[in-house]
Enzyme design. Structure first.
Site, PDB file in Angstrom:
ATOM      1  N   THR A 133       1.058  -1.028  -0.170  1.00  3.81           N
ATOM      2  CA  THR A 133      -0.136  -0.113   0.106  1.00  3.81           C
ATOM      3  C   THR A 133       0.677   1.199   0.148  1.00  3.81           C
ATOM      4  O   THR A 133       2.246   1.364   1.194  1.00  3.81           O
ATOM      5  CB  THR A 133      -1.213   0.260   0.777  1.00  3.81           C
ATOM      6  OG1 THR A 133       0.290   0.058   2.435  1.00  3.81           O
ATOM      7  CG2 THR A 133      -1.361  -0.708   1.024  1.00  3.81           C
TER       8      THR A 133
ATOM      9  N   GLU B 201      -5.951  -3.545  -0.098  1.00  2.00           N
ATOM     10  CA  GLU B 201      -5.988  -4.891   1.177  1.00  2.00           C
ATOM     11  C   GLU B 201      -7.570  -5.579   0.729  1.00  2.00           C
ATOM     12  O   GLU B 201      -7.784  -6.635   1.199  1.00  2.00           O
ATOM     13  CB  GLU B 201      -6.795  -3.818   2.377  1.00  2.00           C
ATOM     14  CG  GLU B 201      -5.236  -3.345   2.723  1.00  2.00           C
ATOM     15  CD  GLU B 201      -4.920  -2.160   2.447  1.00  2.00           C
ATOM     16  OE1 GLU B 201      -5.302  -1.847   1.335  1.00  2.00           O
ATOM     17  OE2 GLU B 201      -3.970  -1.489   3.093  1.00  2.00           O
TER      18      GLU B 201
ATOM     19  N   LYS C  27     -12.988  17.322  12.700  1.00  2.00           N
ATOM     20  CA  LYS C  27     -14.094  16.979  14.370  1.00  2.00           C
ATOM     21  C   LYS C  27     -14.348  18.707  14.685  1.00  2.00           C
ATOM     22  O   LYS C  27     -12.949  19.062  16.035  1.00  2.00           O
ATOM     23  CB  LYS C  27     -12.923  16.330  15.545  1.00  2.00           C
ATOM     24  CG  LYS C  27     -13.220  15.343  15.128  1.00  2.00           C
ATOM     25  CD  LYS C  27     -12.713  14.170  15.848  1.00  2.00           C
ATOM     26  CE  LYS C  27     -13.282  12.298  14.789  1.00  2.00           C
ATOM     27  NZ  LYS C  27     -12.720  11.381  15.404  1.00  2.00           N
TER      28      LYS C  27
ATOM     29  N   TRP D 243     -18.550  15.709  13.075  1.00  2.00           N
ATOM     30  CA  TRP D 243     -17.705  15.621  11.922  1.00  2.00           C
ATOM     31  C   TRP D 243     -17.664  16.321  11.380  1.00  2.00           C
ATOM     32  O   TRP D 243     -19.391  16.141  10.478  1.00  2.00           O
ATOM     33  CB  TRP D 243     -17.430  13.809  11.649  1.00  2.00           C
ATOM     34  CG  TRP D 243     -17.149  13.207  13.292  1.00  2.00           C
ATOM     35  CD1 TRP D 243     -16.908  13.533  14.591  1.00  2.00           C
ATOM     36  CD2 TRP D 243     -16.652  11.922  13.104  1.00  2.00           C
ATOM     37  NE1 TRP D 243     -16.007  12.227  14.942  1.00  2.00           N
ATOM     38  CE2 TRP D 243     -16.434  11.038  13.870  1.00  2.00           C
ATOM     39  CE3 TRP D 243     -16.843  11.279  12.296  1.00  2.00           C
ATOM     40  CZ2 TRP D 243     -16.236   9.863  13.947  1.00  2.00           C
ATOM     41  CZ3 TRP D 243     -16.462   9.528  12.151  1.00  2.00           C
ATOM     42  CH2 TRP D 243     -16.080   9.448  12.884  1.00  2.00           C
TER      43      TRP D 243
HETATM   44  P1  AMP Z   1      -5.485   2.154  -2.200  1.00  2.00           P
HETATM   45  O1  AMP Z   1      -5.343   0.566  -1.438  1.00  2.00           O
HETATM   46  O2  AMP Z   1      -4.173   2.774  -2.479  1.00  2.00           O
HETATM   47  O3  AMP Z   1      -6.465   1.909  -3.138  1.00  2.00           O
HETATM   48  O4  AMP Z   1      -6.361   3.427  -1.432  1.00  2.00           O
HETATM   49  C1  AMP Z   1      -8.245   2.871  -0.669  1.00  2.00           C
HETATM   50  C2  AMP Z   1      -8.466   3.601  -0.126  1.00  2.00           C
HETATM   51  O5  AMP Z   1      -8.070   5.027  -1.641  1.00  2.00           O
HETATM   52  C3  AMP Z   1      -9.741   3.654   0.043  1.00  2.00           C
HETATM   53  O6  AMP Z   1      -9.759   3.644   1.795  1.00  2.00           O
HETATM   54  C4  AMP Z   1     -10.745   5.322   0.219  1.00  2.00           C
HETATM   55  O7  AMP Z   1     -10.283   5.709   0.830  1.00  2.00           O
HETATM   56  C5  AMP Z   1     -10.062   5.893  -1.259  1.00  2.00           C
HETATM   57  N1  AMP Z   1     -10.999   5.109  -2.696  1.00  2.00           N
HETATM   58  C6  AMP Z   1     -10.984   4.270  -3.478  1.00  2.00           C
HETATM   59  N2  AMP Z   1     -11.823   4.478  -3.277  1.00  2.00           N
HETATM   60  C7  AMP Z   1     -12.150   5.214  -4.040  1.00  2.00           C
HETATM   61  C8  AMP Z   1     -13.988   6.022  -4.234  1.00  2.00           C
HETATM   62  N3  AMP Z   1     -14.533   6.140  -5.136  1.00  2.00           N
HETATM   63  N4  AMP Z   1     -13.901   7.317  -3.323  1.00  2.00           N
HETATM   64  C9  AMP Z   1     -13.348   7.405  -2.396  1.00  2.00           C
HETATM   65  N5  AMP Z   1     -12.142   7.472  -1.919  1.00  2.00           N
HETATM   66  C10 AMP Z   1     -12.053   6.199  -2.224  1.00  2.00           C
END
Ligand code: AMP
Length: 547
Positions: free
Chosen positions: A186, A331, A439, A444
């Site tokens: 990640t 993940e 916050k 929130w």
């Molecule tokens: P990654 O593992 O780099 O793909 O990042 C995952 C994170 O990207 C998620 O936990 C979200 O915070 C964000 N994310 C993924 N898809 C979306 C979406 N459609 N809208 C908003 N946030 C997203």
């Protein structure tokens, strides 16, 4: 009583075997790093994947469980590695080349990569750090002899030469379907990257989901172009799912600008494409400049960060392309939700449909979700209550590679780090990352909602909202804006624009202008860095409160 069904393991090799056998003449088209467009078929890809497996085992001594890394764009050789490496029982470690060099060294060392396969583009990047990669025994440049560069990389090999003399006469080994197949770190906005370790079973199950109508609906009728890179959560599973259903694949290589992507969408008659909002913004800008249309395209999947309303409207209203808003995480292999509309939505107006599509979508089968408060109490699914989003399912990580980060599960649920609402139909909407939520006076405020509204203001190119200490409210929102080229939009105009679009008490206490905002390697706003930049900043409203 036991069932009387065959116990055949779900292995990644079965996907490429299926495509090679039953969709043998369906094409895979790649824009190469060397320049020309390359075409061949699933049959060819199947044969060459076997040559890769043979070469790894015969020439490089690779065995079950070894980590084999790639630093590569979306292209046919990368696809062969997806199948050749995992198919023979080794673990494909896709490295994100956009990470800082120190992070690349960290993850290659952490993964103990034995071989690194790299596109020509990344030769200089690896030359600079090669002496720090202590486990790597060979660097394989993914090209032919004619294009081999002069390089200081040690133990360097040419991909085509490596696999060229292998017969392809090879039977994939059979092993437990829970064996690890691939590894993806990640991007991590804080701390070191952590590895999500996928398995054969989880990958095959995830591929089924991508091929379901309410998943991503991928089928043999599709021509699919993943703009999302194969180093980011396995290109959202498309490389595997395309083999499962025998779809034609088109891969863009390193060229992800609007004009290059448009050229492939048009010439290859792409029906389905997938990418992050940044990429689609470049395409939409290109279309606007040229007046080009998207006659072949049926739908586009937008994920990775929130799809802005204006983007969904542009695709649907101007180009007749249905947007599928999807959410997931590295993940989660990565698919968690998709924003398909339901029969009950048929009578809604176009705008009302978009009201639903701006949400991140409803859970796909095999992804169970709940939202809880900070004490773990479940929150109602009323579309209003916020909560920390937890998930569980067979393609969701149960921990990180080598136990990094300790025991991550909470009572068997994976904490996504996202804050979300759920409506009574199960549509989820991300309102923030848990560490970014503001916050204010015990309530929130969603930084993401504010950002989405702010980018709708003419003259605003990009916006970030962070919480700043406030003596009375604890935190109040600060809006940080990058102006569009040539714009001189000011604070008052932006705040006036927001009026009526957001709750009064959400109104940012100030607006600051910057030339650019920092992003992570996967294109997300790097809030930690923005907070660091504004750590000494004092809100103009702070003194009012102190008086
Ligand atoms: P990654 O593992 O780099 O793909 O990042 C995952 C994170 O990207 C998620 O936990 C979200 O915070 C964000 N994310 C993924 N898809 C979306 C979406 N459609 N809208 C908003 N946030 C997203």
């Amino acid at each position: 009583m036991q069932a009387l069904m065959m116990d055949r393991p779900l292995l990644i090799s079965s996907l490429i075997d299926f495509a090679a056998k039953y969709h043998s003449d369906t094409e895979i088209v790649s824009r190469t790093v060397e320049g020309p467009i390359h075409r061949y078929t699933w049959k060819d890809a199947g044969a060459r994947s076997k040559q890769v497996a043979q070469a790894l085992s015969n020439k490089l001594g690779v065995t079950l469980g070894d980590r084999i890394a790639t630093l590569a764009w979306n292209g046919y050789r990368h696809l062969e590695l997806y199948y050749g490496v995992s198919g023979m029982g080794a673990i494909l470690h896709t490295i994100n080349p956009r990470l800082f060099p120190e992070q690349i060294v960290y993850i290659a060392e952490h993964a103990e990569d034995k071989v690194i396969f790299l596109d020509l583009t990344f030769v200089p990047l690896l030359e600079a750090v090669a002496d720090k990669l202590t486990s790597v025994e060979a660097f394989v440049i993914m090209t032919d002899e004619d294009h081999m560069p002069d390089t200081s990389l040690p133990n360097v090999l040419c991909y085509e030469t490596l696999i060229g003399d292998q017969s392809g006469d090879y039977d994939w080994p059979e092993f437990d379907e829970n064996t690890a197949s691939s590894l993806c770190y990640t991007s991590g906005t804080t701390g070191n990257p952590k590895g999500a370790l996928y398995g054969h079973r989880s990958t095959v199950l995830h591929s089924y989901c991508v091929c379901t109508v309410d998943g991503l609906g991928l089928g043999s009728h599709d021509v699919v172009l993943p703009v999302v890179p194969m180093f980011h959560a396995n290109a959202w599973g498309i490389v595997y799912a395309a083999a499962m259903c025998g779809a034609k694949m088109v891969m863009p290589g390193a060229a992800m600008d609007g004009a290059s992507i448009y050229e492939l969408l048009d010439s290859e008659k792409v029906t389905l494409s997938l990418g992050v909002p940044t990429v689609w913004l470049m395409l939409l800008n290109h279309l606007q400049e040229t007046g080009d249309k998207l006659p072949h395209m049926d739908r586009t999947v937008i994920g990775g960060s929130a799809a802005p309303r204006s983007m969904i409207e542009a695709f649907q209203f101007n180009y007749d392309v249905t947007v599928v808003h999807a959410w997931g995480m590295t993940e989660m292999s990565p698919l968690g939700t998709t924003g398909m509309l339901r029969p009950k939505h048929a009578g809604l107006s176009a705008e009302q449909k978009v009201d639903i599509q701006v949400k991140q979508g409803a859970a796909v089968y095999n992804v169970d979700m709940k939202i809880v408060d900070d004490d773990g109490n479940a929150q109602p699914h009323d579309g209003v209550a916020f909560g920390n989003l937890l998930v569980r399912g067979p393609w969701i990580a149960s921990g990180y590679f080598k136990g990094e980060g300790g025991d991550v599960l909470q009572d068997g649920w994976f904490p996504t780090g996202d804050v979300a609402t759920m409506d009574p139909d199960g549509y989820m909407q991300i309102t923030d990352r848990s560490k970014d939520v503001i916050k204010s006076g015990g309530e929130w405020i969603s930084s993401i909602d504010l950002e989405n509204e702010a980018v709708g203001c003419p003259g605003v190119a990009e916006a970030a909202v962070i919480g700043i200490y406030h003596p009375k409210w604890d935190e109040r929102p600060l809006l940080v804006v990058v102006r569009s080229e040539g714009s001189d939009v000011g604070k008052d105009e932006i705040l006036a624009y927001l009026e009526g679009k957001i709750a009064k008490w959400w109104m940012p206490d100030d607006v600051q202008f910057v030339d650019e905002l920092p992003h992570t390697a996967t294109g997300k706003l790097q809030k930690v860095t923005i907070r660091e930049q504004f750590k000494d900043y004092v809100l103009p409203t702070a003194s009012d409160a102190a008086e």
